[in-house]
Design a protein around this motif. Sequence first.
Motif, PDB file in Angstrom:
ATOM      1  N   LEU A  79    -158.213 -13.575  17.305  1.00 21.79           N
ATOM      2  CA  LEU A  79    -159.639 -13.615  17.627  1.00 21.79           C
ATOM      3  C   LEU A  79    -160.464 -12.823  16.624  1.00 21.79           C
ATOM      4  N   HIS A  80    -161.543 -13.424  16.185  1.00 18.07           N
ATOM      5  CA  HIS A  80    -162.582 -12.753  15.407  1.00 18.07           C
ATOM      6  C   HIS A  80    -163.869 -13.539  15.636  1.00 18.07           C
ATOM      7  N   ALA A  81    -164.974 -13.036  15.167  1.00 18.13           N
ATOM      8  CA  ALA A  81    -166.284 -13.622  15.474  1.00 18.13           C
ATOM      9  C   ALA A  81    -166.447 -15.049  14.963  1.00 18.13           C
ATOM     10  N   ARG A  82    -165.700 -15.400  13.926  1.00 19.26           N
ATOM     11  CA  ARG A  82    -165.794 -16.747  13.339  1.00 19.26           C
ATOM     12  C   ARG A  82    -164.526 -17.552  13.604  1.00 19.26           C
ATOM     13  N   ARG A  83    -163.824 -17.231  14.701  1.00 19.63           N
ATOM     14  CA  ARG A  83    -162.530 -17.836  15.020  1.00 19.63           C
ATOM     15  C   ARG A  83    -162.592 -19.359  15.130  1.00 19.63           C
ATOM     16  N   TRP A  84    -163.611 -19.882  15.807  1.00 17.51           N
ATOM     17  CA  TRP A  84    -163.715 -21.333  15.995  1.00 17.51           C
ATOM     18  C   TRP A  84    -164.748 -21.907  15.046  1.00 17.51           C
TER      19      TRP A  84
END
Length: 178
Positions: A137-142
């Motif tokens: 998971l990170h802020a730009r994951r998707w």
Amino acid sequence: PDHPDRLVFDLDPAGDDFEAVREAARLLGELLDELELPSALMTTGSRGLHAIVPLTGRYDFDEVRAFARDVADTLADAHPDRLTTAARKKDRGDRLYLDIQRNAYAQTAVAPFTVRPRPGAPVATPITWDQLDDPELHARRWTLADAVEQARTNPWSGLLNRGRALGPARRRLHALRG
């Protein structure tokens, strides 16, 4: 339109340190649980997370923003080395900014499944609290390529139908602050 049906905390790191965002989200989630407020998370598609609290729609923007400020101040006061409510970047240092500005009249917040204008077309995506522990998971994951898969999991299932009044939560917060 003058009575918001959700409260938004924007967890904005000083840099690209997503571990600081995770930590702040956990602390905020614990406080919201103590206040007996349901909440959910959303990646922003940029650097941080949004924590969302559904409301009844009884309160005006000033009341919602004041409550959000009190919650953020409580958290920042408890963790002054890691968290801040200072709006000016020069006053934040390397601390994560607990941004409550999205709760003011005529302010905007990124909507779920908004494609962000960044390389790779990241998408602001609702997640469950359990997903906060996912190492991927990170802020730009998707992105535009795979956000639909996450949407199908319905991570906010029923949340927005559980709006809360702020009065009881305000009294609990006041008791916590002493």
